[in-house]
Design a protein around this motif. Structure first.
Motif, short mmCIF file in Angstrom:
data_model
loop_
_atom_site.label_atom_id
_atom_site.label_comp_id
_atom_site.label_asym_id
_atom_site.label_seq_id
_atom_site.Cartn_x
_atom_site.Cartn_y
_atom_site.Cartn_z
N ALA A 13 0.86 -1.19 0.00
CA ALA A 13 0.00 0.00 0.00
C ALA A 13 0.89 1.24 0.00
N VAL A 14 0.62 2.14 -0.93
CA VAL A 14 1.42 3.35 -1.09
C VAL A 14 0.48 4.54 -1.27
N ILE A 15 0.78 5.61 -0.54
CA ILE A 15 -0.02 6.82 -0.66
C ILE A 15 0.91 8.00 -0.94
N PHE A 16 0.63 8.71 -2.03
CA PHE A 16 1.35 9.94 -2.35
C PHE A 16 0.53 11.07 -1.77
N THR A 17 1.17 11.93 -0.98
CA THR A 17 0.48 12.97 -0.22
C THR A 17 1.23 14.29 -0.33
N LYS A 18 0.67 15.27 0.34
CA LYS A 18 1.37 16.52 0.65
C LYS A 18 1.20 16.72 2.15
N SER A 19 2.21 17.26 2.78
CA SER A 19 2.19 17.36 4.24
C SER A 19 1.06 18.24 4.76
N SER A 20 0.56 19.16 3.97
CA SER A 20 -0.49 20.07 4.44
C SER A 20 -1.89 19.64 4.01
N CYS A 21 -2.03 18.48 3.38
CA CYS A 21 -3.32 18.05 2.84
C CYS A 21 -4.12 17.26 3.87
N PHE A 22 -5.27 17.81 4.29
CA PHE A 22 -6.07 17.13 5.31
C PHE A 22 -6.69 15.85 4.78
N MET A 23 -7.02 15.78 3.49
CA MET A 23 -7.59 14.55 2.94
C MET A 23 -6.53 13.44 2.91
N SER A 24 -5.30 13.80 2.64
CA SER A 24 -4.21 12.83 2.68
C SER A 24 -4.09 12.25 4.08
N TYR A 25 -4.14 13.13 5.08
CA TYR A 25 -4.07 12.69 6.47
C TYR A 25 -5.24 11.75 6.79
N SER A 26 -6.42 12.08 6.31
CA SER A 26 -7.60 11.25 6.56
C SER A 26 -7.45 9.86 5.95
N ILE A 27 -6.93 9.79 4.74
CA ILE A 27 -6.75 8.49 4.08
C ILE A 27 -5.66 7.69 4.79
N GLU A 28 -4.58 8.35 5.18
CA GLU A 28 -3.54 7.67 5.97
C GLU A 28 -4.14 7.08 7.24
N THR A 29 -4.93 7.88 7.93
CA THR A 29 -5.56 7.43 9.18
C THR A 29 -6.47 6.24 8.93
#
Length: 102
Positions: A13-29
């Motif tokens: 499982a791999v997620i490309f994100t940006k450190s300031s992106c709240f949706m990225s944080y939500s998907i990580e969580t």
């Protein structure tokens, strides 16, 4: 695009994100709550992050982050992942890719 595919194939499982992106944080969580430990690549902290972001957009990820790969395959962005979670198929995808075990 080669760099994206290489990184996406290195872990189940791999997620490309940006450190300031709240949706990225939500998907990580969400992935962590399901028991997965995805590889996280923050594009704003990668040397060639802008090029990687452009490649993700060409792949069809709009917005560019979060971009999720499971088993080396592009799954989609946050709305795609949430849809898969709601219909119950995300967990099975993670099991099939050996990102989680049950």
């Amino acid at each position: 695009m080669d760099r994206i595919r290489d990184l996406a194939s290195r872990k189940a499982a791999v997620i490309f994100t940006k450190s300031s992106c709240f949706m990225s944080y939500s998907i990580e969580t969400l992935f962590h709550e399901l028991g997965a430990s995805p590889a996280i690549h923050e594009l704003d902290r990668e040397a060639n992050g802008r090029e990687m972001e452009s490649a993700l957009q060409r792949l069809g990820c709009k917005p560019s982050v979060p971009a999720v790969f499971i088993g080396g395959n592009f799954v989609g962005s946050a709305k795609d992942v949430i849809s898969l979670h709601v219909d119950g198929s995300l967990k099975q995808m993670l099991i099939d890719a050996k990102a989680i075990w049950f």
